[in-house]
Each structure stands twice: as C-alpha cells, then as structure tokens.
Design a protein around this motif. Structure first.
Motif, PDB file in Angstrom:
ATOM      1  N   LEU A 101       0.811  -1.212   0.000  1.00  0.00           N
ATOM      2  CA  LEU A 101       0.000   0.000   0.000  1.00  0.00           C
ATOM      3  C   LEU A 101       0.846   1.264   0.000  1.00  0.00           C
ATOM      4  N   ALA A 102       2.016   1.213   0.615  1.00  0.00           N
ATOM      5  CA  ALA A 102       2.832   2.414   0.742  1.00  0.00           C
ATOM      6  C   ALA A 102       3.644   2.720  -0.499  1.00  0.00           C
ATOM      7  N   SER A 103       3.888   1.737  -1.361  1.00  0.00           N
ATOM      8  CA  SER A 103       4.749   1.932  -2.527  1.00  0.00           C
ATOM      9  C   SER A 103       3.976   1.580  -3.791  1.00  0.00           C
ATOM     10  N   ASP A 104       3.848   2.536  -4.692  1.00  0.00           N
ATOM     11  CA  ASP A 104       3.193   2.263  -5.972  1.00  0.00           C
ATOM     12  C   ASP A 104       4.001   1.280  -6.811  1.00  0.00           C
ATOM     13  N   GLU A 105       5.312   1.385  -6.740  1.00  0.00           N
ATOM     14  CA  GLU A 105       6.155   0.482  -7.523  1.00  0.00           C
ATOM     15  C   GLU A 105       6.003  -0.959  -7.049  1.00  0.00           C
ATOM     16  N   PHE A 106       6.060  -1.152  -5.739  1.00  0.00           N
ATOM     17  CA  PHE A 106       5.906  -2.505  -5.201  1.00  0.00           C
ATOM     18  C   PHE A 106       4.490  -3.020  -5.426  1.00  0.00           C
ATOM     19  N   SER A 107       3.507  -2.125  -5.396  1.00  0.00           N
ATOM     20  CA  SER A 107       2.132  -2.524  -5.661  1.00  0.00           C
ATOM     21  C   SER A 107       1.973  -3.024  -7.095  1.00  0.00           C
ATOM     22  N   ASN A 108       2.607  -2.345  -8.046  1.00  0.00           N
ATOM     23  CA  ASN A 108       2.543  -2.808  -9.436  1.00  0.00           C
ATOM     24  C   ASN A 108       3.229  -4.156  -9.613  1.00  0.00           C
ATOM     25  N   VAL A 109       4.328  -4.371  -8.879  1.00  0.00           N
ATOM     26  CA  VAL A 109       5.002  -5.672  -8.939  1.00  0.00           C
ATOM     27  C   VAL A 109       4.073  -6.766  -8.432  1.00  0.00           C
ATOM     28  N   ALA A 110       3.367  -6.494  -7.330  1.00  0.00           N
ATOM     29  CA  ALA A 110       2.441  -7.480  -6.772  1.00  0.00           C
ATOM     30  C   ALA A 110       1.276  -7.756  -7.724  1.00  0.00           C
ATOM     31  N   LYS A 111       0.747  -6.723  -8.353  1.00  0.00           N
ATOM     32  CA  LYS A 111      -0.374  -6.907  -9.269  1.00  0.00           C
ATOM     33  C   LYS A 111       0.037  -7.706 -10.497  1.00  0.00           C
ATOM     34  N   ARG A 112       1.203  -7.405 -11.032  1.00  0.00           N
ATOM     35  CA  ARG A 112       1.667  -8.180 -12.184  1.00  0.00           C
ATOM     36  C   ARG A 112       1.912  -9.634 -11.805  1.00  0.00           C
ATOM     37  N   ALA A 113       2.447  -9.839 -10.606  1.00  0.00           N
ATOM     38  CA  ALA A 113       2.688 -11.208 -10.160  1.00  0.00           C
ATOM     39  C   ALA A 113       1.372 -11.972 -10.016  1.00  0.00           C
ATOM     40  N   PHE A 114       0.355 -11.323  -9.484  1.00  0.00           N
ATOM     41  CA  PHE A 114      -0.947 -11.971  -9.327  1.00  0.00           C
ATOM     42  C   PHE A 114      -1.538 -12.349 -10.679  1.00  0.00           C
ATOM     43  N   GLN A 115      -1.543 -11.413 -11.610  1.00  0.00           N
ATOM     44  CA  GLN A 115      -2.131 -11.691 -12.917  1.00  0.00           C
ATOM     45  C   GLN A 115      -1.338 -12.749 -13.680  1.00  0.00           C
ATOM     46  N   GLY A 172      -9.758 -13.979  -4.771  1.00  0.00           N
ATOM     47  CA  GLY A 172      -9.523 -13.033  -3.692  1.00  0.00           C
ATOM     48  C   GLY A 172      -8.455 -13.517  -2.736  1.00  0.00           C
ATOM     49  N   HIS A 173      -8.494 -14.791  -2.383  1.00  0.00           N
ATOM     50  CA  HIS A 173      -7.484 -15.337  -1.486  1.00  0.00           C
ATOM     51  C   HIS A 173      -6.123 -15.413  -2.170  1.00  0.00           C
ATOM     52  N   ILE A 174      -6.107 -15.704  -3.472  1.00  0.00           N
ATOM     53  CA  ILE A 174      -4.841 -15.693  -4.195  1.00  0.00           C
ATOM     54  C   ILE A 174      -4.247 -14.287  -4.189  1.00  0.00           C
ATOM     55  N   ALA A 175      -5.081 -13.278  -4.401  1.00  0.00           N
ATOM     56  CA  ALA A 175      -4.596 -11.894  -4.359  1.00  0.00           C
ATOM     57  C   ALA A 175      -4.047 -11.556  -2.982  1.00  0.00           C
ATOM     58  N   LYS A 176      -4.672 -12.086  -1.945  1.00  0.00           N
ATOM     59  CA  LYS A 176      -4.196 -11.855  -0.584  1.00  0.00           C
ATOM     60  C   LYS A 176      -2.781 -12.391  -0.395  1.00  0.00           C
ATOM     61  N   SER A 177      -2.467 -13.517  -1.007  1.00  0.00           N
ATOM     62  CA  SER A 177      -1.135 -14.088  -0.858  1.00  0.00           C
ATOM     63  C   SER A 177      -0.062 -13.243  -1.522  1.00  0.00           C
ATOM     64  N   PHE A 178      -0.457 -12.310  -2.391  1.00  0.00           N
ATOM     65  CA  PHE A 178       0.480 -11.369  -2.987  1.00  0.00           C
ATOM     66  C   PHE A 178       0.440 -10.004  -2.298  1.00  0.00           C
ATOM     67  N   GLY A 179      -0.128  -9.943  -1.109  1.00  0.00           N
ATOM     68  CA  GLY A 179      -0.157  -8.702  -0.347  1.00  0.00           C
ATOM     69  C   GLY A 179      -1.152  -7.689  -0.844  1.00  0.00           C
ATOM     70  N   LEU A 180      -2.099  -8.083  -1.679  1.00  0.00           N
ATOM     71  CA  LEU A 180      -3.077  -7.159  -2.257  1.00  0.00           C
ATOM     72  C   LEU A 180      -4.345  -7.160  -1.429  1.00  0.00           C
ATOM     73  N   ARG A 181      -4.898  -5.991  -1.216  1.00  0.00           N
ATOM     74  CA  ARG A 181      -6.140  -5.844  -0.459  1.00  0.00           C
ATOM     75  C   ARG A 181      -7.290  -5.426  -1.364  1.00  0.00           C
ATOM     76  N   GLU A 182      -7.078  -5.428  -2.654  1.00  0.00           N
ATOM     77  CA  GLU A 182      -8.118  -5.057  -3.596  1.00  0.00           C
ATOM     78  C   GLU A 182      -8.849  -6.297  -4.100  1.00  0.00           C
ATOM     79  N   ARG A 183     -10.063  -6.079  -4.572  1.00  0.00           N
ATOM     80  CA  ARG A 183     -10.792  -7.155  -5.220  1.00  0.00           C
ATOM     81  C   ARG A 183     -10.136  -7.467  -6.557  1.00  0.00           C
ATOM     82  N   PRO A 184     -10.165  -8.717  -6.971  1.00  0.00           N
ATOM     83  CA  PRO A 184      -9.512  -9.068  -8.245  1.00  0.00           C
ATOM     84  C   PRO A 184      -9.998  -8.237  -9.422  1.00  0.00           C
ATOM     85  N   GLY A 185     -11.286  -7.930  -9.462  1.00  0.00           N
ATOM     86  CA  GLY A 185     -11.800  -7.142 -10.573  1.00  0.00           C
ATOM     87  C   GLY A 185     -11.348  -5.703 -10.568  1.00  0.00           C
ATOM     88  N   ASP A 186     -10.885  -5.204  -9.399  1.00  0.00           N
ATOM     89  CA  ASP A 186     -10.439  -3.817  -9.293  1.00  0.00           C
ATOM     90  C   ASP A 186      -8.944  -3.653  -9.522  1.00  0.00           C
TER      91      ASP A 186
END
Length: 774
Positions: A657-671, A696-710
């Motif tokens: 949540l604190a880093s946009d760069e790390f957040s993008n890394v997590a989102k790409r990893a999830f997808q 949703g639970h898979i996204a949680k394992s990548f540190g994401l708190r957003e819904r998969p569709g978002d």
C-alpha cells in the motif's frame, strides 16, 4: 398541530412498489451477472439508499448486499475486511454515522479458509531405515580403467577431478558408446552423471584418433556438437568439458561455446579460430549455420541432444529439423572430397539422445534423429521402483513431501519453511524455490530481500549515536579510497529469513550476463543461500549443497516435477523436496498424477508453529509510515505463532500500500500467476481447475487488499518518460499544433490495442471474461 393551509403530500403507491420489493426491479434476468449487478446498483442509488465515502473516495451504499451474496465465491475480495472512514483523505469526510465505519481494518489470514478435503495420515516414514542411494557412484569395485577408457583419461578422472568410481548409467553406457557406432538413447535418474556418460566416449575416441594417425589440432574441424535447451545448462556442459580437457595430453582439443543472448561478433571470432567440440543452444546454432561461413560442420561425427524432452517443449522442433538438414547436406559435400576414416573416427554421424523421462515428445525427437538406436538405462533399481512400466523415478534417497495450505497462508508458510530450514543448518546449505512465472519470482524476491528506506524524523534530529556516525564516516572514506565494483548478480540479503542468508533470483527475462553471474555466485556461495527461480533452472544444473527444493507453484506437467526435484539428492547425496498444494481438487495431485512417488503429507499448522513459534522473528526493516499501524490491527486472540504470522503478512500488505512500484510488482505477479495456472497440461486440468480458485485469497497471498476485478495496472515503463514512437509522435504533435488531437488519437489506438490483447488472452486461456485477468 399543523396549519390548515399546509398541503401535505403522501405517497399512496402500493406496497408492492416499496424499496426492494418490486419484482420488475429485482427480477432482472439474462446477460452477464456483472451487468445485472451493476444495473441493480444503479436502481438502488436512484431510490436514495444511504451511502458513504470509502478510502478511495468512491461512494458506496451502506445497505448494499455483501459481495459474497452478489458474486461467486471465487471472485470475493481478499478477505472480509471492513473499510474505515478514518482512512479517507482530507476533504472526503462524510456525514455518515461514524459508529458503523469508524472501526479499523481487521485483517486475518486465518479466517474463512477452506478446510482440506482429506485428513492427514501418519505414514510412519520418519522412523524408516534410510534408503540406499540409486544415483551414487558404485561401491562394488568398479573403476573407469575397466570400462575401456584410455589410461590417461581414467587417471585424470580419479586424480584431478576427484571422481573415484562410475555410476550405474556410466558403467552401462560408456563401454557401449566406445565400441559401437550406433545411435543411442540414454535414460537415467537426475543427478546420475549423464553429462560424463556421453562426454567420456566422445573425448576418448577423438583422443585415440591422434594416436592412430596425424596429430589433430583446433583447425582440424568440428567433430562433435552438443545441443542444450537452456543457456545455463549449455554453460554447465561447457564447464565440465573444460575440466575433462584440462589434461596435458588433451590441451589441443578446443571446445567452443555458442549461446543466445551474447554478442555474435565475439562468437564468430571464436569460430574463425577453430574448435573441435561445439556446445550450443539450438536457435543460435541454426543462426550461425545460415549466416557464418567460417563454421565448418562437415566433419561432425557426434550429435548430442541433451534433455531431449525439453528441446521439444520449448518449440525447437522446426529448428532441430533445420539443423539436421544442414548437417546432412554439408556431410554429403565433404564425403565427395574425402573423409577422416583413416583416423579411426566413425564412418557415419552418431546421434545420442539423453533424457531423464520418456514421453511422446522424446519419442518423436528420436524418430527424427535416431536410426537403429541402442536403449541404455541404468541397471541399478531401488526397492520402491520395481515396476518396469514406469517411465521415470526419483532417486531413492530423496525425501518427498507435500503440504496442503490455504491460499491466504501460502506466503507465511513459505517464510516459515525457509526460516526453519536455516535454523536447523545454516552453513553451506542452499534452497531452491520454484515459481510458475518471472513476475512471481520478482515479487517474492522483493518481499524477502533487504529494503533500504530512509526514515524521516518529525523534528529533524539525528537519532544515531556518535559511534555510529564515526563508523559511517570511516566507511564512506574507505569507499572513496577503494571504489567497490557493483555486482552484476541478482543478489541481496534476506533479513526476513536470516541475516546471514543470501537471496538470489533467476528467470528468463533477466539479461544473459545477469543470469550467468547470478548462477555462478549461487554456485560458489559458501554461506546459506536461497534461489528464487522459474523452470529455467530445473533442467540438468548440478548445484552443490542443495538440501531442499520447494515447489511453491506446482509444475506444469508430471515430467517437470521430476526434473525440479532432481536439483537435490544428486550423486548419492541426501535431499528433500516439498510441494505446495491448495485445499480441494489439488489434493488429488500426489495420487492421481504422481501415483508412483512416495510423498509424505505435512500439516500447515505444524509448519507455521515451527517457523513462527519456536524461533525469534527476524527484525524487518521499517518501510512504511507508522500512521498506517492504526488501520492494521491483528486479532487480539490466538497463539503467539499466529500473531507473528499475521504481523509478517500485514507488514507485506503495508509495503504494497505504501509503494506504488511494489504494488505494481504485486499486481503483475498476481495476474501472471493466474495466467500460468491455466497452462497446465490437459491431462491434469481436473486437478488444477482454474474455476475452483478463490481469486480473492490468491490476491491476498500477494499482499493485495483489492478485489480481483479492481486490480488495474499501468502500462510498462517508467512514468514521465517517453519510451515509444507513439509517445514521440504525441509530443511532436503538441509542440507543432498546440493542441492534443494527436494525443487523443494515440490514446484511442492504445485502448483498442489493449482490448484486442485482452480478447486474444481470453481465447488463449479459455476462461470466462468475468475473471478480469486478461
């Protein structure tokens, strides 16, 4: 009392039209469920349903049904957290009742997890007698001198290479390849010495040719070509060959290494100087055969295809056919001018195919390249693998296990396993963790690696002591005097595992010089080390002191499983392998897919207790503002190991949540993880059913708190830079015309291109569009 002239209007509509009771409103049918859900939301908002502002500034209905009632379970959010209104930015305060939304977010990875389908059973293998290694050097008095090798070569193996005795496959295959000119297919366990199995006969026959005729040299021609599917394996074969040719009587025999990713100019210079044994990857060799006139392959007498199944899987079938055609044509031209039969070399080209597995692709490659081939297999068998119908088996001394863990617990379970492994044995121990895609490797590498963040003090005062300042000044002066050359390896420390452990990453998207340096430093690392990698490191690599192989993501096929675990328990050494599985249909993987393997089941709770309960938690670097703490409160009940596991996972969520760069890394990893999950072979789709995944639970394992569709990602590339011709045209049009007409057109083209890419991805994956992962 009301005044008589006041007109009071009453709604006399029938009760059937009351809010939430109209069948014409709630009875929307047909179309996609997402369209029906959005239409229902719009109707509810038009009727004045109360709303509030969430953390992102979006208006939400206070009485809207929960997501779990409006969407399938597989599309729920990461957890059942409640969004606090106190996280809204300044100016977004709303007059909604604070009593309902003033509570902090409560995040727990131990809630709403599916239970395993099967119950764990005690196998009793812990007290069983240790198995006899099946890929170790023989201890029955066998020696290289009795296999028909030249005395100088046999003594070189024992005295200089410290190889005292041959393995079972070497004892079986080497005499056959020395005495016969037939093609051969070599099948043996991983770690049993297949590289030396085909190198020893090759070097022996070229060496004896110098004793029978004129002395050969590097300009005499290329006598052998060795093809490897990956660059790492090709470089390892080249290293073993260099050690084998280090004998003084073999100094004239020169090998050449040709790999993709390196400069062709330097490779052409090595080819012009001449060489006798060529180690290459198929794509680069085909390129040189077409474009490099100085490459003379008309004298080739041996063609070695190492890891033949992998060569076919990577799509080299057409390239291999092109190479075989070129070799046949040039050999025929040379035969009209003369040959080297007077030197004792084979009259025809010998093709040797090596693989640890027997599958349809290997048989097809054999039909393409082999003629009347010998089938050479190890004669040593373990007690557990007496069935001749099995196409492969793991070394008997390898201890295999699997762990069934919920999706939300995957990250903390991995951390627990790695911490526990180095608590038991820190020195000279190495662990390899396999992931399904490069983006997942990058995310987990950034999660566990050392992060240096400058802390900002409100008062601006320096909190460090005088001694620390003096020590830092001395380090700065030393660094100025002796500038340290930065390492090219993808390497870092791992404070979340152990401060003394080095962390590496390896995948195909890295530059070739980084891949080479990373693998070399991991090979020579003297202390504990962990390698996060994809299947690029699963074939043929002989890495010392690998005690544990963790398959964080299950392999794509049955053959990939055996090659992954083959990185440990090599040459008779002990080893352990652990496989991660999700509750549900994946629990049938050991019995349905790996029926012949003996896997022990481990409990996730026991692993977490050992990793977080019995050992002190490593002190992580402070990476976020302390003000985030108020919105991340672990539950106040539970055991100590649960508290530490929750705090570990929440720290990852804070960093995302604190880093946009790390957040993008997590989102790409999830997808990328979801896309990779859909690529399992058709025979295993029932076990790895993507429809059963809880996104949703898979996204949680990548540190994401957003819904998969978002979850949405920006375009690749650094923000604020123009890295494409489209961006350049955009700036030129603005400077020339003073308007943004061209910019709008470019954005429209990019939008259409993105739509086409998502459509192609959905067609390729055969997944319903509502998963929103394209």
């Amino acid at each position: 009392m009301a005044e008589p002239d006041i007109l009071v209007n009453f709604d006399l509509a029938p009760a059937a039209n009351a809010f939430g009771a109209s069948s014409s409103i709630n009875g929307i049918r047909g179309g996609r469920w997402k369209d029906r859900f959005r239409a229902k939301k719009r109707l509810q908002n038009k009727r004045g349903r109360p709303s509030f502002i969430d953390a992102d500034g979006n208006q939400k209905s206070t009485n809207a049904h929960s997501r779990s009632h409006s969407k399938p379970d597989s599309l729920e959010g990461p957890d059942h957290d409640r969004v606090s209104i106190n996280r809204a930015k300044a100016g977004n305060e709303h007059s909604a009742p604070k009593s309902n939304y003033d509570q902090p977010v409560i995040s727990s990875i131990f809630s709403s997890n599916p239970a395993p389908v099967a119950k764990a059973e005690k196998t009793g293998t812990e007290n069983a007698a240790p198995a006899i290694p099946t890929n170790a050097p023989l201890k029955d008095g066998s020696a290289f001198s009795t296999m028909g090798l030249a005395p100088a070569l046999a003594s070189h193996l024992v005295n200089n290479m410290n190889i005292s005795a041959p393995t079972s496959i070497q004892q079986t295959a080497v005499p056959q390849l020395i005495s016969s000119d037939s093609d051969a297919f070599i099948q043996a366990e991983t770690g049993s010495g297949k590289t030396l199995t085909y190198l020893l006969p090759l070097v022996h026959r070229i060496y004896t040719a110098t004793l029978n005729g004129d002395k050969l040299h590097r300009d005499s021609g290329c006598f052998a070509i060795i093809l490897a599917p990956t660059r790492e394996l090709g470089r390892q074969i080249y290293t073993v060959l260099m050690q084998l040719l280090s004998h003084p009587s073999l100094h004239w025999l020169v090998p050449i290494l040709i790999l993709g990713g390196e400069k062709k100019k330097s490779e052409k210079a090595r080819i012009r100087k001449g060489g006798n044994i060529l180690v290459a990857t198929p794509g680069r060799l085909a390129d040189h055969l077409s474009n490099t006139t100085s490459l003379d392959v008309s004298f080739v007498k041996w063609l070695i295809l190492d890891e033949g199944d992998r060569l076919m899987e990577l799509g080299f079938e057409e390239t291999l056919q092109q190479i075989l055609t070129a070799l046949n044509e040039r050999a025929q031209k040379r035969s009209n001018k003369g040959s080297l039969t007077n030197l004792g070399l084979p009259d025809r080209r010998i093709t040797v195919l090596c693989s640890a597995t027997m599958k349809a692709s290997v048989q097809k490659l054999g039909d393409m390249s082999l003629k009347d081939a010998l089938y050479l297999k190890s004669s040593q068998k373990s007690d557990a693998t007496d069935d001749n119908s099995k196409s492969f088996q793991a070394p008997a001394q390898l201890k295999q296990a699997y762990i069934v863990t919920a999706a939300k617990l995957r990250l903390v379970t991995l951390a627990s396993i790695l911490r526990r492994a180095f608590i038991r044995k820190k020195e000279h121990m190495k662990v390899i963790v396999f992931f399904s895609c490069a983006d997942s490797v990058d995310f987990h590498y950034e999660t566990f690696r050392k992060t240096e963040v400058k802390e900002q003090n409100d008062g601006g005062s320096d909190t460090s002591s005088d001694e620390e300042q003096e020590a830092g000044a001395e380090e700065v002066e030393d660094s100025k005097k002796k500038p340290k050359r930065p390492s090219l390896a993808a390497k870092s420390t791992a404070p979340l595992i152990d401060p003394a452990v080095s962390l590496f990453k390896l995948h195909g998207s890295l530059a070739q010089h980084i891949r080479t340096t990373t693998l070399n430093e991991f090979f020579h690392e003297k202390d504990g080390a962990v390698l996060f990698c994809t299947d690029v490191a699963s074939r043929g690599l002989d890495l010392p002191n690998v005690d544990l192989v963790v398959q964080y993501d299950p392999p794509y096929s049955q053959e990939d499983y055996i090659h992954r675990i083959g990185r440990t328990a090599r040459a008779g050494r002990d080893g352990r392998a652990l496989l991660f599985l999700l509750p549900g249909c994946e629990e049938g993987y050991p019995s349905q897919v790996l029926g012949e393997q003996h896997l022990t089941r481990r409990l996730a709770d026991e692993v977490l207790k050992k990793g977080f309960g019995n050992a002190p938690l490593p002190r992580a670097a402070k990476t976020v503002d302390p003000s985030w703490k108020k919105d991340f409160m672990p539950k106040t009940s539970g055991a100590k190991w649960e508290q530490e596991a929750i705090e570990f996972h929440l720290d990852v969520e804070r960093r995302v949540l604190a880093s946009d760069e790390f957040s993008n890394v997590a989102k790409r990893a999830f997808q990328s993880h979801i896309r990779a999950y859909a690529t399992h072979v058709a025979a295993e789709r029932e076990v790895f059913d993507i429809k059963q995944l809880h996104l949703g639970h898979i996204a949680k394992s990548f540190g994401l708190r957003e819904r998969p569709g978002d979850i949405k990602l920006p375009a690749r590339g650094k923000s604020g830079t123009v890295s494409s011709a489209t961006g350049k045209r955009k700036l030129d049009s603005i400077d020339a015309n003073g308007d943004d007409t061209q910019e709008v057109q470019d954005e429209e083209e990019l939008r259409k291109a993105a739509q086409m890419m998502r459509k192609k991805m959905r067609e390729h994956m055969n997944i319903a569009s509502e998963f929103n992962i394209g």
